[in-house]
Design a protein around this motif. Sequence first.
Motif, short mmCIF file in Angstrom:
data_model
loop_
_atom_site.label_atom_id
_atom_site.label_comp_id
_atom_site.label_asym_id
_atom_site.label_seq_id
_atom_site.Cartn_x
_atom_site.Cartn_y
_atom_site.Cartn_z
N ALA A 140 0.82 -1.20 0.00
CA ALA A 140 0.00 0.00 0.00
C ALA A 140 0.85 1.25 0.00
N ALA A 141 2.14 1.15 0.41
CA ALA A 141 3.07 2.28 0.40
C ALA A 141 2.58 3.44 1.25
N PHE A 142 2.14 3.12 2.44
CA PHE A 142 1.72 4.17 3.37
C PHE A 142 2.97 4.79 3.98
N PRO A 143 3.07 6.14 3.99
CA PRO A 143 4.28 6.76 4.55
C PRO A 143 4.54 6.28 5.99
N THR A 144 5.74 5.76 6.21
CA THR A 144 6.02 5.11 7.48
C THR A 144 6.04 6.10 8.64
N SER A 145 6.51 7.31 8.36
CA SER A 145 6.59 8.29 9.45
C SER A 145 5.22 8.53 10.05
N VAL A 146 4.20 8.50 9.22
CA VAL A 146 2.85 8.72 9.73
C VAL A 146 2.45 7.59 10.67
N LYS A 147 2.80 6.38 10.26
CA LYS A 147 2.47 5.22 11.08
C LYS A 147 3.19 5.28 12.42
N LEU A 148 4.36 5.91 12.42
CA LEU A 148 5.12 5.99 13.66
C LEU A 148 4.66 7.16 14.52
N THR A 149 3.70 7.94 14.04
CA THR A 149 3.21 9.08 14.80
C THR A 149 1.72 8.90 15.09
N PRO A 150 1.38 7.99 15.98
CA PRO A 150 -0.04 7.77 16.24
C PRO A 150 -0.64 8.95 17.02
N PRO A 151 -1.92 9.20 16.88
CA PRO A 151 -2.55 10.25 17.67
C PRO A 151 -2.33 9.98 19.16
N LYS A 152 -2.32 11.03 19.92
CA LYS A 152 -2.00 10.93 21.36
C LYS A 152 -2.95 9.98 22.11
N ASP A 153 -4.20 9.95 21.69
CA ASP A 153 -5.16 9.18 22.47
C ASP A 153 -5.12 7.68 22.20
N LYS A 154 -4.32 7.26 21.22
CA LYS A 154 -4.26 5.82 20.94
C LYS A 154 -3.14 5.18 21.75
N VAL A 155 -3.47 4.10 22.41
CA VAL A 155 -2.45 3.38 23.18
C VAL A 155 -1.99 2.19 22.34
N ILE A 156 -0.71 2.22 22.00
CA ILE A 156 -0.16 1.12 21.21
C ILE A 156 0.63 0.22 22.16
N ASP A 157 0.38 -1.08 22.11
CA ASP A 157 1.13 -1.95 23.02
C ASP A 157 1.90 -3.05 22.31
N VAL A 158 1.77 -3.12 20.97
CA VAL A 158 2.53 -4.17 20.30
C VAL A 158 2.88 -3.73 18.88
N VAL A 159 4.12 -4.08 18.51
CA VAL A 159 4.53 -3.87 17.12
C VAL A 159 4.69 -5.24 16.50
N ILE A 160 4.06 -5.43 15.36
CA ILE A 160 4.17 -6.73 14.70
C ILE A 160 4.95 -6.54 13.41
N LEU A 161 5.97 -7.33 13.26
CA LEU A 161 6.73 -7.29 12.03
C LEU A 161 6.19 -8.40 11.13
N ASN A 162 5.78 -8.00 9.93
CA ASN A 162 5.06 -8.91 9.05
C ASN A 162 6.03 -9.71 8.20
N GLY A 163 6.33 -10.91 8.65
CA GLY A 163 7.22 -11.76 7.87
C GLY A 163 6.49 -12.89 7.20
N CYS A 164 5.21 -12.71 6.97
CA CYS A 164 4.41 -13.80 6.41
C CYS A 164 4.75 -14.04 4.95
N GLU A 165 4.80 -12.94 4.21
CA GLU A 165 4.98 -13.03 2.76
C GLU A 165 4.08 -14.13 2.21
N CYS A 166 2.76 -13.89 2.37
CA CYS A 166 1.81 -14.93 2.01
C CYS A 166 1.55 -15.00 0.52
N GLU A 167 1.90 -13.93 -0.21
CA GLU A 167 1.71 -13.98 -1.67
C GLU A 167 2.61 -15.06 -2.26
N PRO A 168 2.08 -15.87 -3.16
CA PRO A 168 2.93 -16.84 -3.82
C PRO A 168 4.07 -16.15 -4.57
#
Lengths: 443, 284, 190, 230, 328, 187
Positions: A140-168
Amino acid sequence: MSSKTFHGGVHPKEYKELTENLAFEKFPFPEMVILPLSQHLGKEASPQVKKGDDVKPGQLVAKAEGFISAPVHTSVAGKVMSLGKEQTSSGFPKDSIVIKTTGTVESEKFLFPPLNPETATPDEIRERVALAGIVGQGGAAFPTSVKLTPPKDKVIDVVILNGCECEPYLTRDYRFMIERPDDLISGLKLIMKALNVNRGVIGIEDNKPEAIELLSSKVKFEHGLEVTALKTKYPQGAEKMLIKTVTGREVPPGKLPMDVGAVIQNIGTAIAIHDAIVKGEVLISAALTVSGKGIKNPKNLIVPVGTTIQNVIDYCGGVTDDAVKIIVGGPMMGVAQFDLHVPVMKATSGILVLTKDEVAENPETPCLRCGQCIGACPLNLMPTKLARYSQLNRFEDAEGAGITVCMECGTCAYTCPANIPLVQWIRLGKQKVLQIKRDRDVK
Amino acid sequence: MDITLIIAIATMGGLGFIFAGALAFADKKLRVEENPKIAEVNDVLPNANCGACGNAGCYDFAVKVVNGEAKISGCPVGGQEVVDEIAKILGMESAQSVKLVARILCNGGNLEAIKKEGIEYLGPQSCAVKTIVAGGDKMCLYGCLGGGDCVGACQFGAIFMNENGLPTVVEELCTGCGQCVDACPRGVIEIHPEDRELFVFCKNHDDPKRSKEVCNVACFGCGICARKSDGSIEMRDYLPEIDYTKLDLSKIPIDKCKTGAIRLIHPERAAELLKEENIEVKVN
Amino acid sequence: MELFLIFISAALVNNFVLSYFLGICPFIGVSNKLSSAISMGMATTFVMALTAIVSWLLYNLILIPYHLDFLQIPSFILVIAALVQFVEMVIKKVSQPLYRALGIFLPLITTNCAILGLALLASMRSYNFMESVIFGVGAGAGFTLALIIMAGIREELDLADVPKPFQGAPITLIVAGILALAFMGFAGMI
Amino acid sequence: MKKRVTLLKEFTKGLWEINPTFKQILGMCPTLAVTVSAINGIAMALATTFVLFFSSLLISLIRKWIPNQVRIASYIVIIATFVTIVDLVMKAQFVELSKALGPFIPLIVVNCIILGRAEAFASKNNPLRSMLDALGNGAGFLISLFVLGSIREIIGSRTILGYQVMPNGFEPWLIMILPAGAFLTLGLLMGLANLYTERKKNLEREALIAQYKRVGREEITDEVLKEAGV
Amino acid sequence: METTTTIEPKQKVYFDLTTSPHLHSKWTTSKVMWFVVAALVPSIAAALTFFGWTQIFIIITAVVFAVGTEVSIQVIRKKQITWFDGSAALTGLLLALTLPPNFSLSATAIGSVVAIGLGKQIFGGLGYNIFNPALVGRAFLQAAFPVQITTWLKPNFAVDSVTSATPLAAFKFDKIFTDTVPMAIGNVGGSLGETSAIAVLIGGILLIAVGIVNWRIPLSMILGMFLFGGMFWLINPQNPTPIFHIFAGSFLFGAMFMATDWVTSPITNKGMWVFGLGISLVLVVIRIYGGLPEGVMYSILFMNGFVPLINRYTRPTIFGAVKEEKKK
Amino acid sequence: MKVTHIIATLTLIGIIAGGSLSLVNNWAAPKIALNQKAETERAIFLVHLDGKRYEEIKNTGFEVYKVFNQADSSVGYSLVYAGNGFQGKIKIMIGLTEDLNKITSIEILEQSETPGLGTKILEAPYKNQYKELTPTPSIKLVKGVEPSNPNEVKAITGATISSRSVVAIVNEGVKRLKELQIKGALK
């Protein structure tokens, strides 16, 4: 090894054996590059160079406009040839900067001053990620910096690194995991630091046992990091599915992963973040898998952004005679190309050349209401109904049936024995419904 | 026997009395204020409450018609008479003093528009769906896709695809309802009053170089028509825009348009007009 | 047990719509949307039960004792019309939401031949009071069942490629025909 | 202000244009129930026409005196009265027929054709026109009932109006005289009727399109303009 | 606008342009249909064995007329002609297998025409029909020629105790129970394809194994039979046992081939359970209380009518939408 | 004022309707009664071909007629008995000899069996089987084979239930009549 999973999904033939044991090769510099100003989701970047300007690798050629945007850097040393619309792999022309390579292959590269990953502050990390033009490598090419700047009211407790590579076919993330496990973990830690999160999970499908083993041994003594084996099933790597599988939480329709306290990053993104912080590099190359039975020499490649697909395919020995389809991206969600004069972009994960045998294209027949698509839909939608509604222009019914939830993963159309292009119709319906919604909001 | 007669009369009369009383009472006490048009429409309806319209009785239908939720032609029992009368009540007639017709503003049929080279589009032939897949199989991103969505959308059968793969409007059948406009993903169809003659038969906003590449009859934005138009035509993004309030047909150099992108819709009239202007025209 | 049989008979075996052809007009008219079908079915069932009661009283307390059975039709229809009107008034006054859900279907019911048919059949079969009521409820349930099945099917058929001349009433009749075939399986139960 | 149609038209329109069965889709219950044989259909249609005729006449005579609130109630009582008269007369004079038509004679009351015509036509027109309209609709009803009844009788019992028309080797299809057969036959007939109407409309459209193609407006334009332009 | 000479001319490619996904499973409609036809081969073989090879004419007639009707209607409607997708042939075949042996060929042809015409094409053709076309044809024949269609032939290898009546009819009218073993083999009176439970099971299990038939429908029907049939049996031991119910008549044939027809069965998993249980309940009621000995056809048709409703009310909850949905 | 108008209109219409119907009924009622009587009579004489006169026996719980011949001597009884058929009630007129040991004939008065199938009970081949049938101890239904005993009736192919219903109704009717005879209520 217990493998977790989610409801629905399909298991297409993987074809990963074509490239999974091939190490990344570096692609030589192309004669010219095309740099679309919008290689990311959000606002188009604004050009900073004129025709005839000389540029050096890593130089900023277009800067980010607004919050959700990303800058564009040139990947080669050269001269700006033109600014105008050029065909891109999305199928539509976009404003682009065309640069003809003039410099030597390895002319001196523009670099940011490296930061110490141990001492860098979250703000520094975010700023560097933004300046380096890093975007999500998952598609999707979402700008990563935005993802790293969540709104103040959101509580993030886990980062998941996606190593599935489920596409054939695709083996890019797998190669990263095998070749650069330490950089990957470093990148993950940087992400966790930027988000102030203590738990980091690397989710890997169980068809990559070597990667699971390697990374497990690496994170054994790291506090808060873990590797989770996931069942091999498409679309395991979709954000919602991955969060459900790893944390058991379901992202409600219309909400983002951060609403349930999770942030997902791609393997490639983590590596790019590591490179940007530790080495000071900007994102000017794309790692991709060139595969499929229609290509003579399948490879895993590191390609300068902006190289045309034609160049890449030629480098891999060209296509075989029975090739019928060229796809940029994975086979399930990628885009078929009608013009090879399109550039590799930041988030391009693969170029596939498929033969007739692989695509199994069959004529469309009427829906038999067999329910296969419903059983396969990971989001519990009724694809056949959605497609029919949008075929009959009944967009309000489609909205009621949840068409906007669809993520176009393609499982439905994959399973359909009647070969109905469900995704195509649903995509149309989605566009119309979103438009209707917008009109309503305006009112 | 006489007693039976009397009882019969009493029974029926009594029932009638009770019922009428209840109705009168209802009429007085339970009347709800509402749009007077609803009552008017309700009066012209057959009031058979047969439900053939799919609504819960005639009154329900009347409410829906007045609120614009149902079509005035929704009553199969009443026929044309009722339709006309409802239209009168709702004041629909006056709005249509000049007939509106759909105009298809693209000349790029199979012969003219350039196809994407070397590909075969596999998938539904509907225009709306074609646009999603890399913009269909024609190079032009603005023009008619030839999938016939408008033909399907027209309830009156007023559009057909001609041999060149372009839709054609049968003016006699067209009601100007605008269904085709909504159906066209490219916005090629517009609704115009019947008496407008001059149109730009192109929607391409590409720069001249690209428009030449994508279609043989595209307007490539030379702007000749605009320059001599006395302000009634303006160029926007390489495409002329006609301001019909200022338009003076005789001033527009239609004959100068190299691709025929701007022209009159009815050729016979066009020829006449050009003759009047003393321009030599050969008509076979 | 006798009452149960009457109910089953009226609802399934001798379904008003599918084997007595009663109430076909609303069956065709209101069956194009499921929500209206449910409301219409419920309203009809309610009115049928009421009609069964009132017409039984009228028939057995006035018409029979005074040998007025020739007045059956006009008096029944008048009573039904009055009843429907009265129910509508009451519902309108008591609960506006209920009125919107059920009440608007009431005018349709006046001319529903199933109601008059019910009253006439009940008197013809000389049911006693309780039997009449059960008969009314059963007939209503059967009507509702047929209406809801049909509405479900028609919503599905909206997505189908039915030949144009057959859209609407013709296909509804054909589906009704096939349903009638399916209901034949219940034949012989009573 | 309202377009006045000829008196003849008031009658003939009921035959096909607004045929109660095929076009207005009214009076379905008796249509389906009694058409086991052609004779039943005819009898039912005649009875209905009788009621339709007299109630239309009466209603159009007294239409000005009836207040709006009790309009429907009054109409329905009038109709019910006529129906009862028919019922009594049939029971007294035509026993067999009254047995065959069974419970459906009383249901003429709620036959929407009658109330529909009363409301849509008789309450707004003078007695003469109302009578013609009633007769026309009655005739239309008669036609459709007769057609339906004949088809069902021929296939279902090998006979028409009691005379055997199909050979003995033909095994009658019992389904035709069952409810299911009634639904299916009427559905198919209605579809065919629509098909006919549609064909007619389509032919007209084709003719128009052909005209467009012949004139070839679009093609000429290009040539004319190109030649003019160079 | 000068042209960029350094850029090589666009290379021509000859490729398919489609939307994602670019991979597909190998099943197609026609493959599925022909596979089901193949799964019916054991039943056909059983029919020919027990009732004589001449029964093949009934099958041929049914198939030919079904395909012929399909093609003629498609020609009239100017639609694509799709006889080769096997769906019409399958309908004809299924219809033939539900008919009694030595059934008249002209009536068979009528049934085929009705099955395709009224059962399928009038709804718009393949995929749009509400009712199982073969059963519509069969129900039509049952209503049109009730005598002929309940006239049974004594099977070829019948032991003396076996009558020509079907086990269900024998039970219904004469309270005679037939043993399970002959019913399983098929050495009893009955319709062509349904008499041999074993042959039906072979085909059915094959279909379940390759995933064409969703196992939920047959299983829920059989479970439903144990549940409801058992209930009636426990209430009154005079009623047949669930085992008898399952092996007698066309229950298994219906469960494997008729109820599982993709088009006319529910599309949701939950819906399939409701559907299967519903069929069993209706069937038990018809068999025990109804006037006819057999009711598989009616119960499936009856539940076919409910399928749109079942689909509607068993719609899966959209991922993540649990709370919102319930609030509404 | 308007209210009175409303009430007056409907009341008036009601009165006129009631009145006129009453008048029509006065004309029709005797004829209808006559028709009904004629029908019963016709059926009675159909099951007793030599009957010329009949008397209704009251207080039996159902319709029983004693039938006399030309010589005014009793030829037996006619009773009307109803029961459940395949789809609805079947009403049968049964003719019996004086000693109730032989059925003279039966006539189906009302039925709603499946047309063309169950309705075969109306037709001669089935109905005539009851002529001269001995209802003792009870009538039996046989299928597929020809009746061999005087108390056997062959079922109609494809309409077993309708055939059986008729047998059951006749058996029940005869039984009830015999009970009455034993009680002496037939005098």
